[in-house]
Structures are given as structure tokens and as C-alpha cells.
Write a protein that holds these residues in place. Structure first.
Motif, PDB file in Angstrom:
ATOM      1  N   LEU A  43      -7.583   8.346   3.326  1.00 33.89           N
ATOM      2  CA  LEU A  43      -6.832   8.597   4.561  1.00 33.89           C
ATOM      3  C   LEU A  43      -5.663   7.620   4.694  1.00 33.89           C
ATOM      4  O   LEU A  43      -4.630   7.950   5.277  1.00 33.89           O
ATOM      5  CB  LEU A  43      -7.768   8.451   5.770  1.00 33.89           C
ATOM      6  CG  LEU A  43      -7.132   8.608   7.147  1.00 33.89           C
ATOM      7  CD1 LEU A  43      -6.755  10.068   7.402  1.00 33.89           C
ATOM      8  CD2 LEU A  43      -8.067   8.102   8.245  1.00 33.89           C
ATOM      9  N   HIS A  46      -1.012   6.481   2.420  1.00 32.34           N
ATOM     10  CA  HIS A  46       0.416   6.335   2.725  1.00 32.34           C
ATOM     11  C   HIS A  46       0.696   5.095   3.577  1.00 32.34           C
ATOM     12  O   HIS A  46       1.857   4.703   3.725  1.00 32.34           O
ATOM     13  CB  HIS A  46       0.934   7.563   3.478  1.00 32.34           C
ATOM     14  CG  HIS A  46       0.825   8.846   2.714  1.00 32.34           C
ATOM     15  ND1 HIS A  46       1.287   8.990   1.429  1.00 32.34           N
ATOM     16  CD2 HIS A  46       0.294  10.054   3.057  1.00 32.34           C
ATOM     17  CE1 HIS A  46       1.059  10.228   1.010  1.00 32.34           C
ATOM     18  NE2 HIS A  46       0.446  10.879   1.967  1.00 32.34           N
ATOM     19  N   SER A 176      -5.138  17.529  11.848  1.00 33.19           N
ATOM     20  CA  SER A 176      -3.829  17.262  11.258  1.00 33.19           C
ATOM     21  C   SER A 176      -2.889  18.418  11.553  1.00 33.19           C
ATOM     22  O   SER A 176      -3.274  19.578  11.457  1.00 33.19           O
ATOM     23  CB  SER A 176      -3.940  17.040   9.749  1.00 33.19           C
ATOM     24  OG  SER A 176      -4.387  18.208   9.107  1.00 33.19           O
ATOM     25  N   VAL A 180      -3.449  18.962   4.917  1.00 33.48           N
ATOM     26  CA  VAL A 180      -3.715  17.811   4.044  1.00 33.48           C
ATOM     27  C   VAL A 180      -3.717  18.313   2.595  1.00 33.48           C
ATOM     28  O   VAL A 180      -4.251  19.382   2.314  1.00 33.48           O
ATOM     29  CB  VAL A 180      -5.076  17.174   4.401  1.00 33.48           C
ATOM     30  CG1 VAL A 180      -5.375  15.983   3.501  1.00 33.48           C
ATOM     31  CG2 VAL A 180      -5.096  16.765   5.880  1.00 33.48           C
ATOM     32  N   THR A 184      -6.623  15.570  -1.746  1.00 30.72           N
ATOM     33  CA  THR A 184      -7.165  14.639  -0.749  1.00 30.72           C
ATOM     34  C   THR A 184      -8.326  15.273   0.002  1.00 30.72           C
ATOM     35  O   THR A 184      -9.351  14.623   0.243  1.00 30.72           O
ATOM     36  CB  THR A 184      -6.054  14.207   0.230  1.00 30.72           C
ATOM     37  OG1 THR A 184      -4.979  13.631  -0.512  1.00 30.72           O
ATOM     38  CG2 THR A 184      -6.571  13.193   1.230  1.00 30.72           C
ATOM     39  N   LEU A 265      -4.983  12.847  13.168  1.00 35.50           N
ATOM     40  CA  LEU A 265      -4.860  12.108  11.907  1.00 35.50           C
ATOM     41  C   LEU A 265      -3.425  11.610  11.743  1.00 35.50           C
ATOM     42  O   LEU A 265      -2.660  12.079  10.896  1.00 35.50           O
ATOM     43  CB  LEU A 265      -5.287  12.980  10.717  1.00 35.50           C
ATOM     44  CG  LEU A 265      -6.768  13.377  10.668  1.00 35.50           C
ATOM     45  CD1 LEU A 265      -7.080  14.141   9.382  1.00 35.50           C
ATOM     46  CD2 LEU A 265      -7.696  12.170  10.795  1.00 35.50           C
ATOM     47  N   GLU A 268      -2.046  10.863   8.388  1.00 34.39           N
ATOM     48  CA  GLU A 268      -1.583  12.022   7.611  1.00 34.39           C
ATOM     49  C   GLU A 268      -0.249  12.551   8.141  1.00 34.39           C
ATOM     50  O   GLU A 268       0.665  12.834   7.374  1.00 34.39           O
ATOM     51  CB  GLU A 268      -2.618  13.160   7.665  1.00 34.39           C
ATOM     52  CG  GLU A 268      -3.914  12.885   6.938  1.00 34.39           C
ATOM     53  CD  GLU A 268      -3.757  12.845   5.425  1.00 34.39           C
ATOM     54  OE1 GLU A 268      -2.774  13.398   4.893  1.00 34.39           O
ATOM     55  OE2 GLU A 268      -4.616  12.233   4.775  1.00 34.39           O
ATOM     56  N   ASP A 269      -0.146  12.687   9.463  1.00 35.23           N
ATOM     57  CA  ASP A 269       1.020  13.350  10.048  1.00 35.23           C
ATOM     58  C   ASP A 269       2.236  12.443  10.202  1.00 35.23           C
ATOM     59  O   ASP A 269       3.372  12.888  10.054  1.00 35.23           O
ATOM     60  CB  ASP A 269       0.643  13.932  11.425  1.00 35.23           C
ATOM     61  CG  ASP A 269      -0.198  15.189  11.326  1.00 35.23           C
ATOM     62  OD1 ASP A 269      -0.123  15.874  10.291  1.00 35.23           O
ATOM     63  OD2 ASP A 269      -0.929  15.499  12.292  1.00 35.23           O
TER      64      ASP A 269
END
Length: 288
Positions: A43, A46, A176, A180, A184, A265, A268-269
Motif C-alpha cells: 500500500l 508510492h 480507491s 488499484v 498490487t 486509500l 493509492e489515490d
């Protein structure tokens, strides 16, 4: 098991009743990441490179929440038990003045941690998290009851193999805003699908995922002295901004930062924005 190379080298922490795999990269003040249910350290793939490059040591464990690779049959998997594992992890690695960054279910556990074992924690970022009555939130409130039904966790993990199911609200659809990446998602869902022992760990946690733990932690918020940053998605479908505002009112040293174009999330976003907020906050509240 988390498999993103960006997270650094792999280590194992031998804790009470549990061996916890973690990824470790960078040097400097420590930041420990706490993910939520049915995801793992990937998760943070990034976030960690950006934060580590700015001069921090980033530790991203796979907590035993259903997407871990080492079964923990002897561990206490109540929210208090998992909070105690995090506290023991900090002690085991001799980490002090730690920044905790938590998302989703990991935030509920972090609130329990803060009110049980604050001594090694210097500051906390709660990025769109369960709290108060919203643990677990709709539409996930049925999961604890489902976990009581024999075979139901296996059925759920098999259904999550289907890409169309993964984008439903009961899976990742409300978590999300953007899909995703499949690799992942597979990292998140494969451990529970392939291992009966991991499914049993997941089932044991779900049986205790109840708002009484977050409501009990909230009764102790007045004693929490560390700085807390609530980073929240304006459009969050699971955790309304009103919960973030309530956290900021109840925690003595808390601030709120709202993020656009994201659901729960945020890693992620909106990873760049979240990494930026983490760095601003840790610098603002650095220990002299």
C-alpha cells in the motif's frame, strides 16, 4: 507478502506469538506504517520512496490483517493485541520518537496503540481511518458476523479472485477512486486465498473488529499529548469528514488536512499529496 522493491530490504521481527515481516529503507528519524485490513506494505509503495529520499527511515511491516505471509496462530489478534504487537515491534527494533502513519483499519489500531503504549511515539498521521462508531464502516459491518460462519472467509477470498468483484463497494470500489493495479491487488488478496492459516488469522481479527475498541480508545484521547495530523478525503465514501472533525476536536494536539480527488486509500489515490503532508508534519513537529 509485500513485494514492491521500492520498500527496501526485508526483515523479520520476532515478537510475542508472531513473526512479522517488514520492509526497511532510508536513514534518519523513523517512520512506521500501519496498513488496514486485507492489504499489506505494498500500500505504501508510492509513499516510502518519497519520504525516505527526504531523510527518513521508513519501516513498512505486513501486519497480520489477512494479507501477511507468515501465519501467527499464537498471536492475540484483537485490536488491542495487534496494537500491542506494534508497540513490541517498536521496542524490538529500538525505535524511539517514531512517526506512525496509518490508513483505514490501521488507524483504528493506532488509536488503541496511542492510548495503550504512547511512550515511543513522537507524532501520528491518521490518513482516512476507522474511528468511534465507524469500526468497521458500512458496507463492511457484516464481515464480523460473516466470520462466524464456517467456510465463509474462504468463499470471500475466492470471490475476490474475480476482477469485477474487486471493484464492487464491498471490496475496493469504495476504498480507491481509481483501480488499484492488478499486481498490487494480487499481492493484497493472494495470501488469504492460498493459505488456510492466513485465512484463520483474518477470521480471528474480524471476530473482534468492533466499535467498542475505538469508542474505548476515544475515552482516553484527552491524555494523548503527541501531535496528530488527520489527512482526510473530502469525497470519502466510508468515513465522512465529520469523523475527522470529531477526532481533531477530541485529540488535544490535532489538526485536519483535507485532500481532493481521493477515497479512503489516499496512498493509492493521492500518494504525492500524502507524502508531502507527512513530510510537512514531521518537519513541523521534529524533536529539537
Amino acid at each position: 507478502m509485500s513485494n514492491s522493491d521500492e520498500l527496501g530490504h526485508s526483515g523479520i521481527a520476532n515478537l510475542t506469538g508472531a513473526r512479522i515481516r517488514y520492509r526497511d529503507t532510508g536513514s534518519g528519524p523513523p517512520i512506521v506504517f500501519v496498513h488496514g485490513l486485507l492489504v499489506n506494505a505494498d500500500l505504501w509503495r508510492h509513499i516510502v520512496p518519497r519520504v525516505a529520499a527526504a531523510g527518513y527511515r521508513c519501516l513498512a511491516p505486513d501486519w497480520p490483517l489477512g494479507s501477511h505471509s507468515i501465519p501467527v496462530p499464537d498471536a492475540n489478534l484483537t485490536p488491542e493485541g495487534v496494537a500491542d504487537l506494534i508497540a513490541e515491534f517498536l521496542e524490538n527494533l529500538e525505535l524511539t520518537d517514531v512517526t506512525i502513519v496509518a490508513n483505514d483499519t490501521g488507524g483504528a489500531i493506532t488509536q488503541v496503540l496511542l492510548t495503550r503504549h504512547p511512550e515511543r511515539i513522537g507524532r501520528v498521521v491518521l490518513a482516512a481511518v476507522d474511528s468511534y462508531e465507524s469500526f468497521l464502516p458500512q458496507p463492511f459491518t457484516l464481515l464480523p458476523q460473516l466470520a462466524r460462519v464456517p467456510g465463509s472467509v474462504r468463499l470471500m477470498t475466492e470471490l475476490l479472485r474475480i476482477r469485477a468483484v474487486q471493484r464492487l463497494p464491498i471490496a475496493l470500489g469504495w476504498l480507491s477512486k481509481r483501480p488499484v493495479p492488478p499486481a498490487t491487488v494480487d499481492s493484497f488478496f493472494r495470501p488469504s486465498r492460498e493459505s488456510a492459516a492466513i485465512r484463520d488469522d483474518l477470521r480471528r481479527f474480524l471476530l473482534h473488529a468492533h466499535r467498542r475498541y475505538t469508542l474505548d480508545a476515544a475515552t482516553r484521547f484527552a491524555a494523548v499529548t503527541v501531535p496528530v495530523l488527520a489527512v482526510w478525503a473530502r469525497e470519502d465514501k466510508l468515513f465522512p469528514v465529520s469523523f475527522a472533525e470529531r477526532l481533531v476536536r477530541d485529540l488535544p494536539n490535532a489538526t485536519l488536512d483535507l485532500v481532493d480527488d481521493s477515497y479512503t486509500l489516499i496512498p493509492e489515490d493521492q500518494p504525492e499529496l500524502l507524502a508531502e503532508r507527512i513530510l510537512e508534519f514531521t518537519r513541523l513537529h521534529a524533536t529539537p
